[in-house]
Design a protein around this motif. Structure first.
Motif, short mmCIF file in Angstrom:
data_model
loop_
_atom_site.label_atom_id
_atom_site.label_comp_id
_atom_site.label_asym_id
_atom_site.label_seq_id
_atom_site.Cartn_x
_atom_site.Cartn_y
_atom_site.Cartn_z
N LYS A 7 0.87 -1.18 0.00
CA LYS A 7 0.00 0.00 0.00
C LYS A 7 0.90 1.22 0.00
O LYS A 7 1.73 1.40 0.90
CB LYS A 7 -0.89 0.01 1.25
N ASP A 51 -2.60 0.60 -4.44
CA ASP A 51 -2.20 -0.76 -4.07
C ASP A 51 -1.38 -1.37 -5.20
O ASP A 51 -1.77 -1.29 -6.36
CB ASP A 51 -3.44 -1.65 -3.87
N ASP A 93 -5.41 -0.79 -7.51
CA ASP A 93 -6.48 0.00 -6.87
C ASP A 93 -5.89 1.36 -6.48
O ASP A 93 -4.71 1.45 -6.13
CB ASP A 93 -6.94 -0.75 -5.60
N ASN A 98 -7.15 4.77 -4.09
CA ASN A 98 -8.19 5.22 -3.16
C ASN A 98 -7.97 6.67 -2.78
O ASN A 98 -6.86 7.06 -2.40
CB ASN A 98 -8.13 4.39 -1.87
#
Ligand SMILES: Nc1ncnc2c1ncn2[C@@H]1O[C@H](COP(=O)(O)OP(=O)(O)OP(=O)(O)O)[C@@H](O)[C@H]1O
Ligand SMILES: O=P(O)(O)O[C@H]1[C@H](O)[C@@H](O)[C@H](OP(=O)(O)O)[C@@H](OP(=O)(O)O)[C@H]1O
Ligand SMILES: [Mg+2]
Ligand SMILES: [Mg+2]
Length: 372
Positions: free
Chosen positions: A190, A277, A292, A294
């Motif tokens: 992350k 990610d 991903d 976010n």
């Protein structure tokens, strides 16, 4: 840099209650205060235009009404910084446009044999399409992950399924994105971005799928927020001690690559606050895939987030005018100036009861937890 005597800054925050509870820790309030920054809650029940004054507004609220409120507030207070622009955030609410931007970062130079990209994926909009879909013909093969197309922060938008074979396709509820499942050793990286600050942490991910077992696996397996499963309430440092994975063997991707992707994304998307990610593609040693992105992620899970966020507020508040902040995204081309930390783990979880941390839990159709 020392703040001018007596000058204080007001940062208004508009966050859903869960996000507020995790992000607005007393430690953040106090560290910001020491830097003359007051964090002030925006009352979502009242018109924004009647609140303030603020020097900066940070927010993670969905919907047209909030966008309208921000637009009105901005028109009336053109010098107040809004981080980030709702239009820029919008792109992250669709899992196709979200990853498309990664493909546009063609200028990043990678070391020998290191490459990055995104997994193959297609969007399926209609339930009737799913049944007679020729996955192979469209460049995908089982297993695939089915993700809701919309990523709007709702619990539903995090409900995914790992689809092993054709039987599993019948249960899907379009619109969904079908993304190739890439074996990656069960570890996800992350990468948190706060302006030009970049921090990478390791978390548990879905375990690899053995192709030989595919035939014997039942159609599909549902799961939700796998990388947050070991999340515990934050108390002191325990949040990230529990969540960060210290397996002692998985190396993080080259930090230069992550910093370059982070600054490329920052500029291309026009965003300051996000995480992405990354998994390492087991088929090709040094290939990294962004799966991903976010907006305004769970920063409280990042070590020393209070200092990182306070420094960020201080930096943007002390730019002399608003235009400079907006332009900063385009003009700041020197990534060597990025503050990044090469190693991820500040803490070790050796002293934490690892009973739960060693398991990956997924939920079946009826939301019963299953161990895999
Ligand atoms: N293409 C892929 N190949 C292998 N594993 C994947 C892939 N995509 C997702 N995963 C696994 O599924 C998990 C959830 O996927 P993803 O991050 O897209 O969902 P999310 O709900 O948006 O997550 P977040 O909580 O970070 O917002 C990932 O953390 C990873 O473990
Ligand atoms: O529910 P939405 O709006 O989608 O946002 C989530 C993000 O998708 C997650 O990535 C955040 O968790 P991580 O910070 O572990 O990525 C997660 O962090 P949180 O649960 O600590 O708030 C959320 O920010
Ligand atoms: Mg994710
Ligand atoms: Mg996500």
């Amino acid at each position: 840099m020392e703040e001018p005597m007596g000058r204080r800054f007001a940062v208004g925050y508009a966050l859903a209650s869960k996000k507020q509870a995790s992000f607005i820790q007393i430690s953040l309030i106090n560290i910001a205060k020491e830097k003359s920054i007051d964090l002030i809650k925006i009352d979502l029940e009242k018109p924004l235009i009647e609140q303030g004054p603020f020097n900066l507004v940070i927010h993670k609220i969905y919907g047209a009404q909030w966008r309208q409120q921000l637009a009105e507030y901005s028109a009336k207070n053109p010098n107040v910084l809004i981080i980030d622009s709702p239009d820029a955030i919008e792109r992250l609410h669709n899992r196709i446009s979200m990853l498309q931007v990664v493909m546009e970062l063609s200028v990043i130079e990678c070391e020998d044999a290191v490459s990055f990209g995104i997994p193959k994926q297609i969007a399926v909009y209609d339930a009737s399409e799913v049944l007679d879909m020729n996955l192979e013909g469209r460049g995908l093969k089982f297993p695939v992950i089915a993700k809701p197309l919309v990523a709007d922060g709702s619990a539903k938008s995090h409900k995914m399924s790992l689809v092993y074979n054709r039987d599993g396709l019948s249960k899907l509820k379009p619109p969904v994105v079908l993304q190739e499942f890439v074996n990656h050793g069960g570890v996800i990286f992350k990468v948190y971005v706060v302006g030009d600050y970049v921090k990478c942490v390791k978390r548990k991910s879905l375990p690899d799928v053995n192709e030989e077992n595919l035939g014997s696996l039942k159609g599909s397996l549902s799961f939700s927020q796998v990388s947050n499963l070991n999340c515990v309430e934050r108390s002191g440092d325990s949040y990230y001690k529990m969540m960060d994975l210290d397996d002692g063997k998985t190396e993080i991707p080259p930090m230069k690559l992550l910093v370059d992707i982070a600054s490329g994304l920052r500029r291309a998307m026009g965003l300051h606050l996000f995480n992405f990610d990354v998994i390492r593609d087991d088929r090709i040693g040094n290939r990294y895939l962004v799966i991903d992105i976010n907006y305004f992620p769970g920063y409280a899970k990042m070590p020393s987030y209070e200092h990182v966020l306070t420094d960020f507020f201080w930096d943007v508040l002390n730019h002399t005018n608003k235009k400079e902040i907006d332009l900063d995204l385009d003009l700041d081309s020197d990534t060597s100036g990025c503050k990044n930390e090469g190693s991820m783990l500040v803490s070790s979880n050796a002293d934490v009861d690892d009973g739960a941390a060693n398991r990956i839990l997924v939920v079946d159709e009826k939301e019963n937890p299953i161990q895999v």
